[in-house]
Enzyme design. Structure first.
Site, short mmCIF file in Angstrom:
data_model
loop_
_atom_site.label_atom_id
_atom_site.label_comp_id
_atom_site.label_asym_id
_atom_site.label_seq_id
_atom_site.Cartn_x
_atom_site.Cartn_y
_atom_site.Cartn_z
N GLU A 1 7.35 11.97 -10.01
CA GLU A 1 6.17 12.23 -9.20
C GLU A 1 6.33 11.67 -7.79
OE1 GLU A 1 2.28 11.56 -11.45
OE2 GLU A 1 3.78 10.82 -12.84
N HIS B 1 6.52 33.26 -12.26
CA HIS B 1 5.07 32.98 -12.30
C HIS B 1 4.74 31.90 -13.34
CE1 HIS B 1 4.69 36.80 -10.02
NE2 HIS B 1 5.63 37.21 -10.87
N LYS C 1 0.09 6.02 -22.92
CA LYS C 1 0.70 6.81 -21.84
C LYS C 1 2.14 6.44 -21.52
CE LYS C 1 -1.45 8.94 -18.90
NZ LYS C 1 -1.52 10.33 -18.58
N SER D 1 0.22 3.12 -18.47
CA SER D 1 -1.09 3.08 -17.83
C SER D 1 -1.71 1.73 -18.13
CB SER D 1 -1.95 4.20 -18.39
OG SER D 1 -3.33 3.86 -18.26
#
Ligand code: ARG
Length: 472
Positions: A303, A169, A296, A290
């Site tokens: 991804e 979980h 960033k 970024s």
């Protein structure tokens, strides 16, 4: 549909009549709509391989003369060179890869070129091409999967003793080793490799000889062609041979599952790189920044691996849908099998290729894994198991430890830091040796059975996986 000229390197021509059977030329939109050469020319080299085997078989059977065969062989060799060197002029007026090559052959060698299609149809030809192409792709993918597994095995070996929390979980559950966690993916990828290998056996059957659908009146030798092209055997039924694409669906299902496994790993990398976890760092060369936020560093490669999984699922669904409504035998619908198949194979290959590289840029941060373990009361089950060994029924032990966790949590302590006296308040069976069960290293070391997370069990699992890989 675009209304300008094709931008795919094919040349448009003013449509001609398809044959003497037709009273008017093809509509221009029809030509564009039905043409597949823009994408199926990717099959050109396997198409030539198939044609050569077919022609040689025809010659052996006395259906084609030795001089015609020699002309065909020479013509196809020249065409192959034209294609490899990018000199071949593809034309959408010639619809697909098969007609483009056949027409060029006739241009080059005359009559003999026109004889090549004896006893054959584009229906069995395209099915053969697709199987030859897919077989090569599968072999390439198997190699890439092996590379990924080898990287994972090396990483697992380096981290057989690195402690980290295992999760259920997404909450800290029990201590595991990072090596054990990585080995879970090795298992997934070895099943993926096994699925591909299994599917390869059904891909590797020869449709050629089925002709349009019913076979041919010529005395062909399908077994010989199968052998010449490295197939394990022939497709038994001519109607099935030209019309089914289940071999491609199977491949896509295997590819989709493999991407699912990559995607799960990618998701973990994304989470773990977040400073709140901080379990790993990913080398700068696999991350991007970024355009607005200067601080960033984003795990873009991971991804995209997760994102590209959807494309492969899409291809699987596209092909399943493509075949479901088709009456026997061949239907032009099947021309739509190629782009999803190509795209899925490319996506999986690109993904595995970069995954193997990316793994070399992943570094573990054991101190952060360790900290998460301690905050998460990860050895609570071990304490309960300890009490059970002292004769406490498991349910009572579970409750006693639950109360100990609650007390530790409210005072900001770890279980391990509770004194014997404090632990005895929850169960009087706690003894001098209780703290041994509360250490993460002890917890992991105790799970030494096959499939367990103890360093020695993981070392054995790595050895078994390496042996499996070397047999493949
Ligand atoms: N381009 C076609 C395909 O990909 C080749 C077979 C065409 N056969 C036909 N009867 N029109 O399926």
């Amino acid at each position: 549909m675009k209304d300008e000229l094709p931008a795919d390197g094919t040349s448009a021509a003013h449509p001609k009549k398809w044959s003497g059977r037709f009273a008017e030329p093809l509509d221009e939109l029809t030509q564009r709509y039905t043409a597949s050469v823009g994408f199926d020319r990717r099959l050109a080299l396997v198409d030539i391989r198939g044609s050569l085997a077919h022609a040689r078989m025809l010659a052996r059977a006395g259906i084609l003369s030795a001089t015609d065969l020699a002309d065909i062989e020479q013509g196809l060799a020249e065409i192959e060179a034209e294609i490899r060197e990018g000199r071949f002029a593809w034309s959408i007026a010639l619809e697909d890869v098969h007609l483009n090559i056949e027409r060029r052959l006739t241009e080059r060698v005359g009559e003999a070129g026109k004889r090549l299609h004896t006893g054959r149809s584009r229906n069995d030809q395209v099915a053969t091409d697709l199987r030859l192409w897919l077989r090569d792709e599968i072999d390439g993918l198997a190699e890439l999967l092996r590379r990924v597994q080898e990287r994972l095995l090396d990483m697992a070996e380096a981290h057989v003793d690195t402690l980290m929390p295992g999760f259920t979980h997404l909450q800290v559950a029990q201590p595991v080793t990072f090596g054990h966690h990585l080995m879970a993916y090795v298992e997934m990828f070895s099943r993926d490799a096994a699925r591909l290998a299994d599917c390869r056996g059904r891909v590797n059957r020869l449709p050629l000889g089925a002709a349009a659908l019913a076979g041919t009146t010529f005395p062909i030798d399908r077994e010989w062609v199968a052998q010449a092209l490295g197939f394990d055997g022939i497709c038994e039924n001519s109607l099935d041979a030209v019309s089914d694409r289940d071999f491609a669906v199977e491949f896509l299902a295997a590819a989709a599952l493999c991407m699912a496994h990559v995607s799960r790993m990618a998701e973990e990398f994304v989470l773990w790189m977040n400073p709140r976890f901080g379990f790993i760092d990913i080398a700068d060369r696999f991350c991007t920044g970024s355009s607005i936020m200067p601080q960033k560093k984003n795990p873009d490669v991971a991804e995209l691996m997760r994102g590209k999984t959807g494309r492969v699922y899409g291809s699987l669904v596209a092909l399943l849908t493509l075949i479901k409504g088709q009456p026997l035998a061949y239907n032009k619908d099947n021309q739509e099998d190629k782009e999803p198949l190509f795209d899925a194979a490319d996506t999986l290959a690109d993904t595995l290729r970069i995954l193997a590289e990316l793994l070399g840029g992943v570094s573990a941060r054991p101190e952060r894994m360790r900290a998460a373990l301690e905050e998460g009361f990860a050895t609570a089950t071990d304490l309960a198991d300890y009490l059970v060994r002292q004769g406490v029924p498991f349910r009572d032990a579970h409750e006693a430890v639950a109360q100990a966790v609650r007390a530790a949590e409210s005072s900001g302590r770890t279980l391990e830091s509770l004194t014997l006296g404090e632990l005895k308040r929850f169960s009087d069976r706690a003894g001098d040796d209780v703290h041994a069960s509360l250490s993460a290293a002890g917890s992991v070391a105790a799970r030494r059975h096959a499939g367990g997370t103890a360093p020695e069990a993981v070392r054995a699992a790595i050895a078994r996986a390496r042996a499996r890989l070397s047999r493949r």
